[in-house]
Write an enzyme that holds these catalytic residues in place. Sequence first.
Site, PDB file in Angstrom:
ATOM      1  N   SER A  34     101.994  -8.375  33.732  1.00 38.48           N
ATOM      2  CA  SER A  34     101.675  -9.589  32.690  1.00 38.48           C
ATOM      3  C   SER A  34     101.770 -10.980  33.523  1.00 38.48           C
ATOM      4  O   SER A  34     102.228 -11.344  34.605  1.00 38.48           O
ATOM      5  CB  SER A  34     103.048  -9.661  31.923  1.00 38.48           C
ATOM      6  N   TYR A  80     111.885  -9.868  30.905  1.00 38.10           N
ATOM      7  CA  TYR A  80     110.587  -9.341  30.855  1.00 38.10           C
ATOM      8  C   TYR A  80     109.670  -9.771  32.263  1.00 38.10           C
ATOM      9  O   TYR A  80     109.115  -9.018  32.800  1.00 38.10           O
ATOM     10  CB  TYR A  80     109.921 -10.015  29.679  1.00 38.10           C
ATOM     11  N   LYS A 111     108.261  -7.224  34.930  1.00 41.20           N
ATOM     12  CA  LYS A 111     106.693  -7.263  35.108  1.00 41.20           C
ATOM     13  C   LYS A 111     106.292  -7.910  36.573  1.00 41.20           C
ATOM     14  O   LYS A 111     105.342  -7.009  37.188  1.00 41.20           O
ATOM     15  CB  LYS A 111     105.859  -8.312  34.279  1.00 41.20           C
TER      16      LYS A 111
END
Length: 253
Positions: A142, A154, A158
Site C-alpha cells: 500500500s 497497517y 504493508k
Amino acid sequence: MSTTEQRVAVVTGAARGIGAATAVRLAAEGRAVAVIDLDEAACADTVGRITAAGGTAIAVGCDVTDEARVEAAVARIAAELGPPTVLVNNAGVLRDNLLFKMSATDWDTVMNVHLRGAFLMAKACQKHMVDAGFGRIVNLSSSSALGNRGQANYAAAKSGLQGFTKTLAIELGKFGVTANAVAPGFIVTEMTKATAARVGMGFEDFQAAAATQIPVQRVGHPDDIAGAIAFFTGDDAGFVSGQVLYVAGGPLN
C-alpha cells in the site's frame, strides 16, 4: 496465456473489492481461480461472476492466520483445481487509530492477517510452484507503507510485505518463481469507506478531496489494481521479480 495448461490461481480476501476484481480478471485470462475469504459463503458472488462468464472458480473459506486451515485449504485447491502456481496475497484488515489509542490487539490483528497470512499462504503454495518450475506470487502492499497518520500498524505491515516480497524473489527465483508487490494508492473499497468514517467525512467528499491530491485527478478503482496484478502473474513478467509497483495515479515520494 501463452501456455495451453490452465494454471490455478489463488486470491485471498477475494469476496469483494480488489480481491474480487483480481479473481475475475485472472479468470478472464484463463486461470482457474480459488476465491478465498474468511467466510466461504461471502465468496459466492465472485465465484458466480466468474462461472457466469464461462470461467472456473471455487469458493474456499479460510482464516489465513491459521496454519492448519491454510494447509488444508491449499490441499483442497490442489485436489479440486490442480496445483496452485499463482498466488495473490490480498487479505487484509484495518484497525486504525493514533498510536496512543492503539491497542496491542489492534497491532497484532493487522500484523497477523497481512504478514502472517501472506507468509503461511506463500509457504503452502510454493511447494507446488517449485514442483511445476513456474510460480507467480503477488503481495498487496500500500502507499501507506510510506507512512500514514493513524495507521502505524497497517503501515508497518504493508512495509513489511515489501521486504517479504524481495526475500521471496531472492529465495525462489532459481525455481522459476517470481515475487512482486503492488502498492495501491486511494482505491474505492469498503476499507477506504471505513477510513472516511474514521475521520468523520462522507465517502463522496472523502473521494473528492483525495482526487485533488492525485496527479491524474481521480481516485482508483479495484480494476486498476487487478490490471497491475494480472501483469505480474503473466508469462511476460518472467524477468520481473522483487519489485514494488505503486499504482496510485502519480509518483509517490
